[in-house]
Design an enzyme around this catalytic site. Structure first.
Site, PDB file in Angstrom:
ATOM      1  N   SER A 149     -21.980  14.654 -20.570  1.00 49.63           N
ATOM      2  CA  SER A 149     -22.841  14.436 -19.406  1.00 49.63           C
ATOM      3  C   SER A 149     -23.656  15.711 -19.221  1.00 49.63           C
ATOM      4  O   SER A 149     -23.301  16.770 -19.759  1.00 49.63           O
ATOM      5  CB  SER A 149     -21.963  14.194 -18.169  1.00 49.63           C
ATOM      6  OG  SER A 149     -22.699  14.389 -16.973  1.00 49.63           O
ATOM      7  N   TYR A 162     -14.737  15.465 -12.738  1.00 45.70           N
ATOM      8  CA  TYR A 162     -15.693  14.965 -13.739  1.00 45.70           C
ATOM      9  C   TYR A 162     -16.297  16.114 -14.562  1.00 45.70           C
ATOM     10  O   TYR A 162     -16.329  16.054 -15.801  1.00 45.70           O
ATOM     11  CB  TYR A 162     -16.785  14.174 -13.030  1.00 45.70           C
ATOM     12  CG  TYR A 162     -17.695  13.404 -13.961  1.00 45.70           C
ATOM     13  CD1 TYR A 162     -17.260  12.233 -14.575  1.00 45.70           C
ATOM     14  CD2 TYR A 162     -18.996  13.838 -14.217  1.00 45.70           C
ATOM     15  CE1 TYR A 162     -18.097  11.510 -15.422  1.00 45.70           C
ATOM     16  CE2 TYR A 162     -19.832  13.124 -15.054  1.00 45.70           C
ATOM     17  CZ  TYR A 162     -19.382  11.962 -15.656  1.00 45.70           C
ATOM     18  OH  TYR A 162     -20.219  11.261 -16.495  1.00 45.70           O
TER      19      TYR A 162
HETATM   20  P1  NDP Z   1     -19.472   2.215 -16.501  1.00 41.29           P
HETATM   21  O1  NDP Z   1     -18.595   2.404 -15.334  1.00 41.29           O
HETATM   22  O2  NDP Z   1     -20.602   1.264 -16.437  1.00 41.29           O
HETATM   23  O3  NDP Z   1     -18.612   1.871 -17.792  1.00 41.29           O
HETATM   24  C1  NDP Z   1     -17.441   2.565 -18.092  1.00 41.29           C
HETATM   25  C2  NDP Z   1     -16.810   1.949 -19.316  1.00 41.29           C
HETATM   26  O4  NDP Z   1     -15.623   2.693 -19.636  1.00 41.29           O
HETATM   27  C3  NDP Z   1     -16.407   0.515 -19.100  1.00 41.29           C
HETATM   28  O5  NDP Z   1     -16.674  -0.203 -20.272  1.00 41.29           O
HETATM   29  C4  NDP Z   1     -14.910   0.609 -18.859  1.00 41.29           C
HETATM   30  O6  NDP Z   1     -14.247  -0.541 -19.326  1.00 41.29           O
HETATM   31  C5  NDP Z   1     -14.531   1.808 -19.718  1.00 41.29           C
HETATM   32  N1  NDP Z   1     -13.317   2.484 -19.243  1.00 41.29           N
HETATM   33  C6  NDP Z   1     -13.147   3.134 -18.078  1.00 41.29           C
HETATM   34  N2  NDP Z   1     -11.922   3.648 -17.999  1.00 41.29           N
HETATM   35  C7  NDP Z   1     -11.282   3.319 -19.151  1.00 41.29           C
HETATM   36  C8  NDP Z   1     -10.004   3.573 -19.682  1.00 41.29           C
HETATM   37  N3  NDP Z   1      -9.067   4.279 -19.004  1.00 41.29           N
HETATM   38  N4  NDP Z   1      -9.693   3.084 -20.908  1.00 41.29           N
HETATM   39  C9  NDP Z   1     -10.588   2.368 -21.596  1.00 41.29           C
HETATM   40  N5  NDP Z   1     -11.839   2.097 -21.170  1.00 41.29           N
HETATM   41  C10 NDP Z   1     -12.182   2.574 -19.953  1.00 41.29           C
HETATM   42  O7  NDP Z   1     -19.991   3.692 -16.835  1.00 41.29           O
HETATM   43  P2  NDP Z   1     -21.239   4.249 -17.646  1.00 41.29           P
HETATM   44  O8  NDP Z   1     -21.732   3.270 -18.624  1.00 41.29           O
HETATM   45  O9  NDP Z   1     -22.148   4.850 -16.673  1.00 41.29           O
HETATM   46  O10 NDP Z   1     -20.537   5.472 -18.417  1.00 41.29           O
HETATM   47  C11 NDP Z   1     -20.290   5.468 -19.800  1.00 41.29           C
HETATM   48  C12 NDP Z   1     -20.093   6.910 -20.232  1.00 41.29           C
HETATM   49  O11 NDP Z   1     -21.271   7.641 -19.989  1.00 41.29           O
HETATM   50  C13 NDP Z   1     -18.979   7.633 -19.462  1.00 41.29           C
HETATM   51  O12 NDP Z   1     -18.286   8.490 -20.326  1.00 41.29           O
HETATM   52  C14 NDP Z   1     -19.764   8.425 -18.442  1.00 41.29           C
HETATM   53  O13 NDP Z   1     -19.059   9.549 -17.988  1.00 41.29           O
HETATM   54  C15 NDP Z   1     -20.988   8.802 -19.249  1.00 41.29           C
HETATM   55  N6  NDP Z   1     -22.131   9.170 -18.452  1.00 41.29           N
HETATM   56  C16 NDP Z   1     -22.739   8.256 -17.639  1.00 41.29           C
HETATM   57  C17 NDP Z   1     -23.832   8.625 -16.909  1.00 41.29           C
HETATM   58  C18 NDP Z   1     -24.567   7.666 -16.036  1.00 41.29           C
HETATM   59  O14 NDP Z   1     -25.476   8.078 -15.358  1.00 41.29           O
HETATM   60  N7  NDP Z   1     -24.247   6.393 -16.003  1.00 41.29           N
HETATM   61  C19 NDP Z   1     -24.366  10.002 -16.949  1.00 41.29           C
HETATM   62  C20 NDP Z   1     -23.657  10.876 -17.831  1.00 41.29           C
HETATM   63  C21 NDP Z   1     -22.581  10.458 -18.560  1.00 41.29           C
HETATM   64  P3  NDP Z   1     -13.369  -1.549 -18.414  1.00 41.29           P
HETATM   65  O15 NDP Z   1     -13.563  -1.157 -16.976  1.00 41.29           O
HETATM   66  O16 NDP Z   1     -13.913  -2.899 -18.728  1.00 41.29           O
HETATM   67  O17 NDP Z   1     -11.984  -1.326 -18.906  1.00 41.29           O
END
Ligand code: NDP
Length: 257
Positions: A149, A162
């Site tokens: 991030s 985070y």
């Molecule tokens: P979302 O909340 O939309 O998606 C998160 C994803 O991670 C889901 O598919 C969820 O699957 C999965 N997930 C969460 N916890 C677990 C776990 N313990 N085990 C397995 N799968 C898990 O988030 P984003 O798409 O925004 O984020 C994706 C990545 O990008 C993250 O690492 C985030 O930190 C990073 N990021 C995002 C930013 C943003 O602005 N959106 C900015 C910077 C970084 P499910 O709930 O179906 O299990």
């Protein structure tokens, strides 16, 4: 080979954690469009299946599988790797995207909340890299993409879990880039700025916080979801063959300040 051909991923197999929605979903789609067979994970088998089906329907000829995997659990991570290799015939690209964010002043957060973020965002990435190591090393080829991030490199208040976790992701990326260079495996981090996903709903729906974010971003807006796939395909492909140990921002210029 022309430069555009170097971006093609035909014959490659990718595993994308948290690929059922948000940025992971976009990246899974982009990798499939570039020709890779893709396994995506969610903690929930039905959500994984549905996303896999939707991507397979939208990309002609694509092979997409969905698996349930809790990334903080080593055995489940290893199982996702094994199933990918068994079902899709290999593993070349690992996108460690699954992540969570719990925000708040340190004295209002529970120790369990800090631990949960670290377990998912740090241990989850370590688990998947550990689980894929033997296969990638043996084939002497791999592309590992860890999703950090902007908070891997800059700070904001109320983000102790985070930002600590994402700083660790960038350092883990650098260590593994050194450890695995001799095996032809590149390891890079993507460092996104704000994109409109479930993770950011609370920020997006708070007009003052939303304005604060826009004010930090030279391009004057949040990222569009379809602006993440290009970097994922680049880092997953032979177009990035001399890139390893890098943390690449996709943040509209935020961290250029
Ligand atoms: P979302 O909340 O939309 O998606 C998160 C994803 O991670 C889901 O598919 C969820 O699957 C999965 N997930 C969460 N916890 C677990 C776990 N313990 N085990 C397995 N799968 C898990 O988030 P984003 O798409 O925004 O984020 C994706 C990545 O990008 C993250 O690492 C985030 O930190 C990073 N990021 C995002 C930013 C943003 O602005 N959106 C900015 C910077 C970084 P499910 O709930 O179906 O299990």
């Amino acid at each position: 080979m022309s430069v555009l051909e170097k971006f093609r991923l035909d014959g490659r197999v990718a595993l994308v954690t948290g690929g059922n929605r948000g940025l992971g979903r976009q990246m899974a789609q982009a990798l499939a469009e570039a020709g890779a067979a893709v396994a995506l994970t969610s903690r929930d088998q039905e959500r994984a299946d549905q996303a896999a089906r939707e991507i397979a329907e939208s990309v002609a000829g694509a092979t997409v599988a969905g698996y349930a995997c809790e990334v903080s659990n080593y055995d489940q991570s290893a199982q996702a790797v094994e199933r990918t290799i068994a079902d899709l015939g290999g593993l070349h690209i690992v996108v460690n995207n699954a992540g969570i964010n719990i925000r708040g002043p340190i004295d209002e957060l529970a120790p369990e909340e800090f631990q949960q973020v670290i377990d998912t965002n740090v241990t989850g990435v370590w688990n998947m890299c550990r689980a894929a190591a033997a296969h990638l090393k043996a084939q002497r080829y791999g592309r590992v993409i860890n999703v950090g991030s902007t908070l891997s490199i800059i700070a904001l208040p109320e983000r102790t879990p985070y930002a600590s976790s994402k700083g660790a992701v960038l350092q883990m990326t650098r260590v593994l880039a050194l450890e695995w260079a001799q095996y032809g495996i590149t390891v890079n981090a993507m460092l996104p700025g704000p994109f409109s996903t479930e993770m950011n709903l609370a920020l997006e729906q708070d007009p003052e916080k939303y304005r604060e974010f826009i004010a930090r971003i030279p391009l004057g807006r949040w990222g569009d979801l379809d602006e993440i796939g290009g970097l994922a395909v680049f880092l997953a492909s032979d177009a990035s063959s001399f890139v390893t140990g890098a943390g690449m921002t996709v943040d509209g210029g935020w961290t250029a300040h």
